[in-house]
Design a protein around this motif. Structure first.
Motif, PDB file in Angstrom:
ATOM      1  N   VAL A   1      11.332 -12.556 -84.188  1.00 28.64           N
ATOM      2  CA  VAL A   1      10.970 -11.770 -83.002  1.00 28.64           C
ATOM      3  C   VAL A   1       9.459 -11.718 -82.832  1.00 28.64           C
ATOM      4  O   VAL A   1       8.933 -11.883 -81.723  1.00 28.64           O
ATOM      5  CB  VAL A   1      11.563 -10.349 -83.110  1.00 28.64           C
ATOM      6  CG1 VAL A   1      10.965  -9.435 -82.039  1.00 28.64           C
ATOM      7  CG2 VAL A   1      13.077 -10.387 -82.975  1.00 28.64           C
ATOM      8  N   ALA A   2       8.734 -11.508 -83.938  1.00 34.11           N
ATOM      9  CA  ALA A   2       7.267 -11.432 -83.858  1.00 34.11           C
ATOM     10  C   ALA A   2       6.684 -12.743 -83.348  1.00 34.11           C
ATOM     11  O   ALA A   2       5.737 -12.752 -82.545  1.00 34.11           O
ATOM     12  CB  ALA A   2       6.695 -11.094 -85.235  1.00 34.11           C
TER      13      ALA A   2
ATOM     14  N   GLN B   1       7.407 -12.922 -79.613  1.00 32.91           N
ATOM     15  CA  GLN B   1       6.575 -11.951 -78.885  1.00 32.91           C
ATOM     16  C   GLN B   1       5.146 -12.464 -78.734  1.00 32.91           C
ATOM     17  O   GLN B   1       4.534 -12.320 -77.664  1.00 32.91           O
ATOM     18  CB  GLN B   1       6.600 -10.607 -79.599  1.00 32.91           C
ATOM     19  CG  GLN B   1       7.901  -9.840 -79.433  1.00 32.91           C
ATOM     20  CD  GLN B   1       7.969  -8.585 -80.267  1.00 32.91           C
ATOM     21  OE1 GLN B   1       7.350  -8.508 -81.346  1.00 32.91           O
ATOM     22  NE2 GLN B   1       8.730  -7.595 -79.815  1.00 32.91           N
TER      23      GLN B   1
ATOM     24  N   VAL C   1       5.197 -15.165 -76.039  1.00 34.85           N
ATOM     25  CA  VAL C   1       5.295 -14.605 -74.682  1.00 34.85           C
ATOM     26  C   VAL C   1       3.963 -13.998 -74.265  1.00 34.85           C
ATOM     27  O   VAL C   1       3.546 -14.119 -73.101  1.00 34.85           O
ATOM     28  CB  VAL C   1       6.430 -13.566 -74.627  1.00 34.85           C
ATOM     29  CG1 VAL C   1       6.355 -12.760 -73.333  1.00 34.85           C
ATOM     30  CG2 VAL C   1       7.787 -14.257 -74.730  1.00 34.85           C
ATOM     31  N   GLN C   2       3.292 -13.365 -75.203  1.00 37.05           N
ATOM     32  CA  GLN C   2       1.991 -12.772 -74.871  1.00 37.05           C
ATOM     33  C   GLN C   2       0.965 -13.856 -74.547  1.00 37.05           C
ATOM     34  O   GLN C   2       0.154 -13.706 -73.624  1.00 37.05           O
ATOM     35  CB  GLN C   2       1.499 -11.928 -76.043  1.00 37.05           C
ATOM     36  CG  GLN C   2       0.220 -11.142 -75.730  1.00 37.05           C
ATOM     37  CD  GLN C   2      -0.147 -10.179 -76.848  1.00 37.05           C
ATOM     38  OE1 GLN C   2       0.534 -10.112 -77.860  1.00 37.05           O
ATOM     39  NE2 GLN C   2      -1.219  -9.440 -76.664  1.00 37.05           N
TER      40      GLN C   2
ATOM     41  N   ARG D   1      10.598 -16.276 -72.901  1.00 36.94           N
ATOM     42  CA  ARG D   1      11.124 -14.938 -72.575  1.00 36.94           C
ATOM     43  C   ARG D   1      12.637 -14.880 -72.776  1.00 36.94           C
ATOM     44  O   ARG D   1      13.178 -13.903 -73.291  1.00 36.94           O
ATOM     45  CB  ARG D   1      10.771 -14.573 -71.127  1.00 36.94           C
ATOM     46  CG  ARG D   1       9.308 -14.266 -70.893  1.00 36.94           C
ATOM     47  CD  ARG D   1       9.080 -13.745 -69.482  1.00 36.94           C
ATOM     48  NE  ARG D   1       7.696 -13.395 -69.267  1.00 36.94           N
ATOM     49  CZ  ARG D   1       7.148 -12.237 -69.629  1.00 36.94           C
ATOM     50  NH1 ARG D   1       7.904 -11.323 -70.218  1.00 36.94           N
ATOM     51  NH2 ARG D   1       5.885 -11.985 -69.397  1.00 36.94           N
TER      52      ARG D   1
ATOM     53  N   LEU E   1      13.459 -14.787 -76.504  1.00 32.20           N
ATOM     54  CA  LEU E   1      13.132 -13.475 -77.071  1.00 32.20           C
ATOM     55  C   LEU E   1      14.165 -12.443 -76.653  1.00 32.20           C
ATOM     56  O   LEU E   1      14.657 -11.663 -77.489  1.00 32.20           O
ATOM     57  CB  LEU E   1      11.731 -13.044 -76.627  1.00 32.20           C
ATOM     58  CG  LEU E   1      11.290 -11.628 -77.050  1.00 32.20           C
ATOM     59  CD1 LEU E   1      11.330 -11.478 -78.565  1.00 32.20           C
ATOM     60  CD2 LEU E   1       9.889 -11.330 -76.501  1.00 32.20           C
TER      61      LEU E   1
ATOM     62  N   LEU F   1      16.716 -10.331 -79.155  1.00 33.52           N
ATOM     63  CA  LEU F   1      16.742  -8.870 -79.179  1.00 33.52           C
ATOM     64  C   LEU F   1      18.121  -8.358 -78.779  1.00 33.52           C
ATOM     65  O   LEU F   1      18.624  -7.368 -79.342  1.00 33.52           O
ATOM     66  CB  LEU F   1      15.669  -8.322 -78.229  1.00 33.52           C
ATOM     67  CG  LEU F   1      14.218  -8.548 -78.678  1.00 33.52           C
ATOM     68  CD1 LEU F   1      13.262  -8.253 -77.527  1.00 33.52           C
ATOM     69  CD2 LEU F   1      13.885  -7.683 -79.886  1.00 33.52           C
TER      70      LEU F   1
ATOM     71  N   GLU G   1      14.630  -3.234 -75.369  1.00 30.77           N
ATOM     72  CA  GLU G   1      13.529  -4.165 -75.609  1.00 30.77           C
ATOM     73  C   GLU G   1      13.839  -5.530 -74.999  1.00 30.77           C
ATOM     74  O   GLU G   1      12.940  -6.219 -74.506  1.00 30.77           O
ATOM     75  CB  GLU G   1      13.292  -4.320 -77.112  1.00 30.77           C
ATOM     76  CG  GLU G   1      12.796  -3.061 -77.803  1.00 30.77           C
ATOM     77  CD  GLU G   1      12.710  -3.267 -79.302  1.00 30.77           C
ATOM     78  OE1 GLU G   1      11.809  -4.005 -79.747  1.00 30.77           O
ATOM     79  OE2 GLU G   1      13.554  -2.708 -80.021  1.00 30.77           O
TER      80      GLU G   1
ATOM     81  N   ALA H   1      11.563  -7.501 -72.300  1.00 27.67           N
ATOM     82  CA  ALA H   1      11.035  -8.832 -72.600  1.00 27.67           C
ATOM     83  C   ALA H   1      11.179  -9.786 -71.427  1.00 27.67           C
ATOM     84  O   ALA H   1      10.397 -10.722 -71.281  1.00 27.67           O
ATOM     85  CB  ALA H   1      11.739  -9.407 -73.832  1.00 27.67           C
TER      86      ALA H   1
END
Length: 569
Positions: free
Chosen positions: A204-205, A208, A211-212, A221, A224, A228, A236, A240
């Protein structure tokens, strides 16, 4: 008087003159004339290296890749040390999907240690011929000479992942990310490996962060949000997806599914409608919207969606086939007791393989849609096929393992089995089953595999029936690939393991269209012998399954071989 042969040769244009004239045609972009003149030049001098080179170039510009490949083959023959010509030849042969010849050309180009840039292309040609292990070794060699090639590291990771070497695949993807931290493919593949290895937080990290860094990447996206969602973190997951969910059909569809899973059935409709608006020609989004409306009790609004789905199913078919299927559809919609094939069965002996598959795809699509969205659909589908007496299958009060497949018309066999009133479990993740067959418990194929096995074993001990697809997703895949419908298919082990450990009788179960109407088929699987090892029996089981699937493909136009997940062979 007979002309002197020598005088005829003297009167023909010299190769040099032909090449000059051909070069002028190339400068004028007159590629057909240039090719014709260079052909004359090489016919006059078969060892004219320059003419062969120029013929290859002109043919390539004209779009005649076969002619270009023939010319470059001659260049490589005349100049075996010309690595650039060998590389160009390999590229042409790869585009023509002549992989063995492409491999030979790339190997010729890679003969010198200083010319390793061709190795990734050689690896691709080797992998295309079903040798992923050898392709991985070639890429390892390439990375020794080109350690900064992030793209090659990603490809190596994909190959290692394909052959089941998760540790080596992880190292390759990590290497690619060190070389290029913004490489989307490496990050997503590594996240998948971490999730499969139980490191959900790490996966997940990683997504994330991706995506950032790449907020406009919809696939990141989607991955992710899916991860989740699988973890039960629905809020969440919805976050996302971001505002992009309003315009991207994949994200909008996922939004609808997440909201439904969270109990917001009405709110999910907005996501499904956005997906349909963005991609109106995708049947999958129309089905999800229709299912959502059914869940809300708004069945009257489903009819036009079903009509659009039927129209899509018939699109592109030969006119006679489309008319026959439309007539069949009208028959089953008007009266479920009517034989849907009565008077509408075309002469399938004259059909091509593609026409047979087209008939099957549309017929099954219409039947499943009709069963899913019609009140009492399961009962009506049951009346289309002959009844089944499970007590005649020699079970003596024991449970039965019933296996089918995702080819052709499988809805009626399920409906008939449910009509027996036996305690039944259907192993599936399909929402269509949940709507078509609302009375029995639908057992999800995902989740805790051990809990699933326990529940099914208990049901069998109590004399129940368990239905699951022999080509589904329960259990690990077989080591051996089986030839089914012209593809190499790795079959799951779950159904066989259930039959073996429970000692319950197992039957192949399927339905098929015939000129006489729908038929049901129940064929006993190979019995387990006393003291027989599981792996020995598993081979017999999978051969039995492959044989039944190939029989369906060979005998009935309802078969959908393009739905098989496997490499073409």
């Amino acid at each position: 008087m007979t002309a002197n042969p020598e005088s005829r040769r003297e009167s023909a244009p010299a190769p040099a003159a032909l090449q000059r004239e051909a070069a002028a045609a190339m400068r004028a972009s007159d590629w057909p004339r240039a090719v014709a003149l260079f052909r004359q030049a090489v016919e006059a001098d078969r060892d004219g290296l320059s003419a062969w080179r120029m013929l290859g170039a002109a043919a390539n510009r004209m779009g005649d890749e076969e002619e270009a490949a023939r010319a470059l083959t001659e260049v490589v023959r005349l100049a075996p040390g010309d690595r650039r010509a060998a590389t160009a030849l390999g590229g042409l042969l790869a585009r023509l999907e002549r992989w063995a010849e492409a491999e030979a050309a790339f190997r010729a180009a890679a003969c010198a240690e200083t010319f390793t840039s061709v190795l990734p292309r050689l690896a691709d040609a080797v992998e295309r011929q079903g040798r992923p292990w050898e392709a991985a070794v070639i890429l390892d060699m390439h990375l020794t000479h080109a350690p900064e090639d992030a793209r090659a590291a990603v490809r190596l990771g994909q190959l290692r992942q394909k052959i089941g070497d998760r540790a080596a695949a992880t190292r390759a993807f990590e290497r690619a990310l060190r070389l290029d931290p913004s490489h989307d493919g490496a990050a997503m593949a590594l996240a998948q490996l971490r999730a499969e290895g139980g490191d959900e937080p790490g996966a997940v990290a990683l997504l994330q962060a991706l995506v950032q860094a790449r907020p406009q990447n919809p696939v990141a996206r989607l991955r992710l949000a899916a991860m989740l969602r699988a973890a039960g973190r629905l809020g969440e997951a919805e976050t996302a997806l971001g505002v992009e969910a309003a315009s991207d059909p994949r994200l909008a569809s996922m939004l609808g599914q997440i909201r439904e899973e969270g109990g917001d059935i009405a709110g999910a409709e907005a996501g499904f409608r956005a997906a349909v608006d963005a991609a109106p020609d995708r049947p999958a989004y129309l089905r999800l919207l229709a299912l959502n409306l059914v869940r809300q009790g708004r069945r009257a609004e489903v009819a036009p969606l079903r009509a659009r789905l039927a129209e899509m199913a018939l699109a592109g078919l030969p006119e006679t086939l489309a008319a026959a299927i439309a007539q069949m559809s009208r028959a089953v919609h008007a009266d479920a007791t009517t034989d849907p094939s009565q008077g509408v069965w075309p002469d399938r002996r004259r059909w091509s393989a593609e026409e047979r598959r087209a008939w099957g795809r549309a017929a099954n699509e219409l039947l499943v849609n009709w069963a899913t969205y019609k009140e009492g659909g399961a009962d009506d589908v049951a009346r289309l096929a002959p009844p089944i007496d499970v007590d005649e299958l020699g079970r003596d009060g024991r449970g039965l393992v019933l296996v089918g497949c995702h080819l052709g018309t499988y809805a009626p066999i399920l409906a008939r089995l449910l009509a027996t009133q036996a305690d039944m479990r259907i192993v599936s993740t399909s929402p269509h089953y949940m709507l078509t067959y609302p009375s029995p418990p639908i057992v999800a194929a995902g989740g805790d595999g051990r809990a699933l096995t326990t529940e099914l074993a208990v049901a069998l001990r109590r004399g129940g029936l368990v239905y699951l697809a022999a080509d589904g997703k329960v259990g690990r895949q077989s080591e051996r690939a089986y030839r089914i419908g012209g593809r190499a298919i790795r079959l799951p082990v779950g159904a066989a393991a259930l039959a073996f450990t429970s000692r319950a009788p197992a039957y192949w179960s399927h339905a098929a269209w015939t000129p006489a109407g729908l038929t049901t088929e129940l064929v006993a699987a190979p019995p387990r012998q006393e003291g027989q090892a599981f792996e020995t029996w598993l081979e017999l089981w999978h051969e039995f399954v492959a044989e039944r699937m190939n029989a369906i493909i060979a005998q009935g136009p309802e078969n959908l071989t393009s739905d098989l997940e496997g490499e073409a062979v």
